[in-house]
Scaffold this motif. Structure first.
Motif, PDB file in Angstrom:
ATOM      1  N   ASP A 149     -88.688 -41.483 -35.265  1.00  0.00           N
ATOM      2  CA  ASP A 149     -88.372 -41.012 -35.029  1.00  0.00           C
ATOM      3  C   ASP A 149     -88.991 -39.624 -34.880  1.00  0.00           C
ATOM      4  N   SER A 150     -89.600 -40.081 -36.489  1.00  0.00           N
ATOM      5  CA  SER A 150     -90.047 -38.704 -36.999  1.00  0.00           C
ATOM      6  C   SER A 150     -91.298 -38.692 -36.577  1.00  0.00           C
ATOM      7  N   ILE A 151     -91.628 -39.866 -35.927  1.00  0.00           N
ATOM      8  CA  ILE A 151     -93.327 -39.442 -35.558  1.00  0.00           C
ATOM      9  C   ILE A 151     -93.901 -38.791 -34.204  1.00  0.00           C
ATOM     10  N   SER A 152     -94.452 -38.347 -33.905  1.00  0.00           N
ATOM     11  CA  SER A 152     -94.232 -37.240 -33.133  1.00  0.00           C
ATOM     12  C   SER A 152     -94.992 -37.922 -31.565  1.00  0.00           C
ATOM     13  N   SER A 153     -96.020 -38.993 -31.945  1.00  0.00           N
ATOM     14  CA  SER A 153     -96.276 -39.729 -30.495  1.00  0.00           C
ATOM     15  C   SER A 153     -95.476 -40.706 -29.973  1.00  0.00           C
ATOM     16  N   PRO A 154     -95.965 -40.889 -28.949  1.00  0.00           N
ATOM     17  CA  PRO A 154     -94.892 -41.142 -28.386  1.00  0.00           C
ATOM     18  C   PRO A 154     -94.937 -42.888 -28.631  1.00  0.00           C
ATOM     19  N   LEU A 155     -93.759 -43.081 -28.795  1.00  0.00           N
ATOM     20  CA  LEU A 155     -93.692 -45.021 -29.220  1.00  0.00           C
ATOM     21  C   LEU A 155     -92.905 -45.625 -28.009  1.00  0.00           C
ATOM     22  N   LEU A 156     -93.054 -46.632 -27.987  1.00  0.00           N
ATOM     23  CA  LEU A 156     -92.556 -47.614 -26.676  1.00  0.00           C
ATOM     24  C   LEU A 156     -92.317 -48.802 -27.616  1.00  0.00           C
ATOM     25  N   ALA A 157     -91.928 -50.009 -27.669  1.00  0.00           N
ATOM     26  CA  ALA A 157     -91.875 -51.586 -27.770  1.00  0.00           C
ATOM     27  C   ALA A 157     -90.597 -51.924 -26.154  1.00  0.00           C
ATOM     28  N   LEU A 158     -91.250 -53.238 -25.926  1.00  0.00           N
ATOM     29  CA  LEU A 158     -90.717 -53.302 -24.965  1.00  0.00           C
ATOM     30  C   LEU A 158     -90.590 -55.164 -25.049  1.00  0.00           C
ATOM     31  N   ARG A 159     -89.635 -55.732 -24.312  1.00  0.00           N
ATOM     32  CA  ARG A 159     -89.352 -56.966 -24.541  1.00  0.00           C
ATOM     33  C   ARG A 159     -90.100 -57.747 -23.031  1.00  0.00           C
ATOM     34  N   PRO A 160     -89.908 -59.161 -23.690  1.00  0.00           N
ATOM     35  CA  PRO A 160     -91.098 -60.267 -22.546  1.00  0.00           C
ATOM     36  C   PRO A 160     -90.740 -59.389 -20.489  1.00  0.00           C
ATOM     37  N   ASP A 161     -89.451 -59.348 -20.467  1.00  0.00           N
ATOM     38  CA  ASP A 161     -88.994 -58.939 -19.027  1.00  0.00           C
ATOM     39  C   ASP A 161     -89.541 -57.354 -18.919  1.00  0.00           C
ATOM     40  N   SER A 162     -90.382 -56.428 -19.160  1.00  0.00           N
ATOM     41  CA  SER A 162     -90.762 -55.459 -19.182  1.00  0.00           C
ATOM     42  C   SER A 162     -89.659 -54.731 -19.811  1.00  0.00           C
ATOM     43  N   SER A 163     -88.301 -54.586 -20.182  1.00  0.00           N
ATOM     44  CA  SER A 163     -87.293 -53.858 -20.508  1.00  0.00           C
ATOM     45  C   SER A 163     -87.913 -53.014 -21.840  1.00  0.00           C
ATOM     46  N   ILE A 164     -87.345 -52.082 -22.112  1.00  0.00           N
ATOM     47  CA  ILE A 164     -87.763 -50.918 -23.357  1.00  0.00           C
ATOM     48  C   ILE A 164     -86.144 -51.558 -24.761  1.00  0.00           C
ATOM     49  N   LEU A 165     -87.367 -52.275 -25.182  1.00  0.00           N
ATOM     50  CA  LEU A 165     -86.348 -52.718 -26.298  1.00  0.00           C
ATOM     51  C   LEU A 165     -86.477 -51.326 -27.510  1.00  0.00           C
ATOM     52  N   TYR A 166     -86.804 -50.397 -27.999  1.00  0.00           N
ATOM     53  CA  TYR A 166     -87.242 -48.512 -28.580  1.00  0.00           C
ATOM     54  C   TYR A 166     -87.799 -48.193 -27.672  1.00  0.00           C
ATOM     55  N   TRP A 200    -100.163 -48.370 -19.881  1.00  0.00           N
ATOM     56  CA  TRP A 200     -99.845 -49.982 -19.224  1.00  0.00           C
ATOM     57  C   TRP A 200    -100.438 -51.473 -19.795  1.00  0.00           C
ATOM     58  N   ALA A 201    -101.143 -50.805 -19.129  1.00  0.00           N
ATOM     59  CA  ALA A 201    -102.336 -52.292 -18.976  1.00  0.00           C
ATOM     60  C   ALA A 201    -102.797 -52.524 -20.190  1.00  0.00           C
ATOM     61  N   ILE A 202    -102.813 -51.632 -21.526  1.00  0.00           N
ATOM     62  CA  ILE A 202    -102.221 -52.499 -22.961  1.00  0.00           C
ATOM     63  C   ILE A 202    -101.048 -53.573 -23.028  1.00  0.00           C
ATOM     64  N   LEU A 203    -100.488 -53.390 -22.436  1.00  0.00           N
ATOM     65  CA  LEU A 203     -98.767 -53.188 -22.883  1.00  0.00           C
ATOM     66  C   LEU A 203     -98.613 -54.800 -22.654  1.00  0.00           C
ATOM     67  N   LYS A 204     -99.039 -54.663 -21.057  1.00  0.00           N
ATOM     68  CA  LYS A 204     -98.401 -55.606 -19.990  1.00  0.00           C
ATOM     69  C   LYS A 204     -99.554 -57.262 -20.632  1.00  0.00           C
ATOM     70  N   GLN A 205    -101.268 -56.893 -21.494  1.00  0.00           N
ATOM     71  CA  GLN A 205    -101.602 -57.510 -21.786  1.00  0.00           C
ATOM     72  C   GLN A 205    -101.369 -58.840 -22.674  1.00  0.00           C
ATOM     73  N   ALA A 206    -100.267 -57.117 -23.721  1.00  0.00           N
ATOM     74  CA  ALA A 206     -99.622 -58.335 -24.627  1.00  0.00           C
ATOM     75  C   ALA A 206     -98.938 -58.526 -24.987  1.00  0.00           C
ATOM     76  N   LEU A 207     -98.074 -58.522 -23.508  1.00  0.00           N
ATOM     77  CA  LEU A 207     -96.556 -59.168 -22.931  1.00  0.00           C
ATOM     78  C   LEU A 207     -96.912 -60.325 -22.732  1.00  0.00           C
ATOM     79  N   GLU A 208     -98.314 -60.713 -21.785  1.00  0.00           N
ATOM     80  CA  GLU A 208     -98.387 -61.710 -21.219  1.00  0.00           C
ATOM     81  C   GLU A 208     -99.280 -63.095 -22.055  1.00  0.00           C
ATOM     82  N   SER A 209    -100.253 -62.675 -23.574  1.00  0.00           N
ATOM     83  CA  SER A 209    -100.357 -63.203 -24.308  1.00  0.00           C
ATOM     84  C   SER A 209     -99.908 -63.413 -25.680  1.00  0.00           C
ATOM     85  N   GLY A 210     -98.869 -62.498 -25.654  1.00  0.00           N
ATOM     86  CA  GLY A 210     -97.781 -62.495 -26.699  1.00  0.00           C
ATOM     87  C   GLY A 210     -98.494 -62.092 -28.007  1.00  0.00           C
TER      88      GLY A 210
END
Length: 218
Positions: A149-166, A200-210
């Motif tokens: 939370d202290s990091i100033s850059s936006p951070l996003l973690a997703l579950r495999p179904d694209s819902s937000i984990l954090y 999103w392109a990077i996140l989608k690739q990560a989700l698809e590849s694991g």
């Protein structure tokens, strides 16, 4: 105190369980319907500062202060009835010397053919180490979340179904909603413009590849 109802136990299973517990020197105490001790293991008696021979044939309803301050009574026969002949609970108690121990307590009633509880067996298990491990993990997770939370850059973690984990507050600010309201929401519903971004392109690739990937929102 957390009460957990469980299924009843037959006499044969109770006898087998009792033999195993006694052999393992578990903390065991059996009382008749009047609350008189008919058997107590040395470890149970000594946990409360007593000797087994001094307890058999007498009422023994020990009490200890809980971590919350109220007095907790052990061997409560009124907690059982023919419909719920076995219950389990976890209790945090403060011992006379000031140390805190967490106990898993199981009460098992022996019910006769008339449906009357004739005797009760109480088994105590010291689960302090498990509780300490849980608290350590919670503390570690909290420290990790504070750091993120202290990091100033936006951070996003997703579950495999694209819902937000954090997501941290920096990412939440991009959506106009508090971070607490975004958890478990679909990322694209929370921020439609994300779909057209490189992130999103990077996140989608990560989700698809694991394969985990790091990326920053711009």
């Amino acid at each position: 105190t957390r009460w957990v109802p469980s299924s009843g136990t037959t006499g044969a299973r109770l006898a087998l369980r009792t033999a195993v517990l006694e052999d393992q020197e578990a903390m065991v105490c059996r009382r008749d319907r009047e609350g008189i001790v008919v058997f107590v293991s040395p470890s149970y008696a000594r946990f409360f500062g007593e000797e087994p021979d001094a307890l058999v044939g007498k009422r023994f309803d020990p009490e200890l202060p809980s971590v919350g301050g109220q007095q907790l009574k052990f061997g409560e026969l009124t907690a059982l009835d023919p419909m719920s002949p076995e219950i389990a609970m976890e209790r945090g108690v403060v011992l006379p010397e000031g140390s805190t121990r967490w106990l898993r307590c199981r009460l098992t009633g022996h019910v006769d053919a008339s449906g009357i509880v004739q005797s009760v067996q109480e088994v105590l298990e010291d689960v302090t180490s498990q509780w300490q491990e849980k608290e350590t993990l919670k503390s570690s997770e909290l420290k990790h979340r504070v750091l993120l939370d202290s990091i100033s850059s936006p951070l996003l973690a997703l579950r495999p179904d694209s819902s937000i984990l954090y997501c941290n507050e920096a990412f939440a600010a991009l959506t106009g909603s508090p971070a607490s309201e975004l958890v478990s929401r679909n990322a694209l519903e929370a921020m439609p413009s994300l779909e057209q971004s490189q992130l999103w392109a990077i996140l989608k690739q990560a989700l698809e590849s694991g394969v985990a990937s790091d990326a920053e929102a711009e």
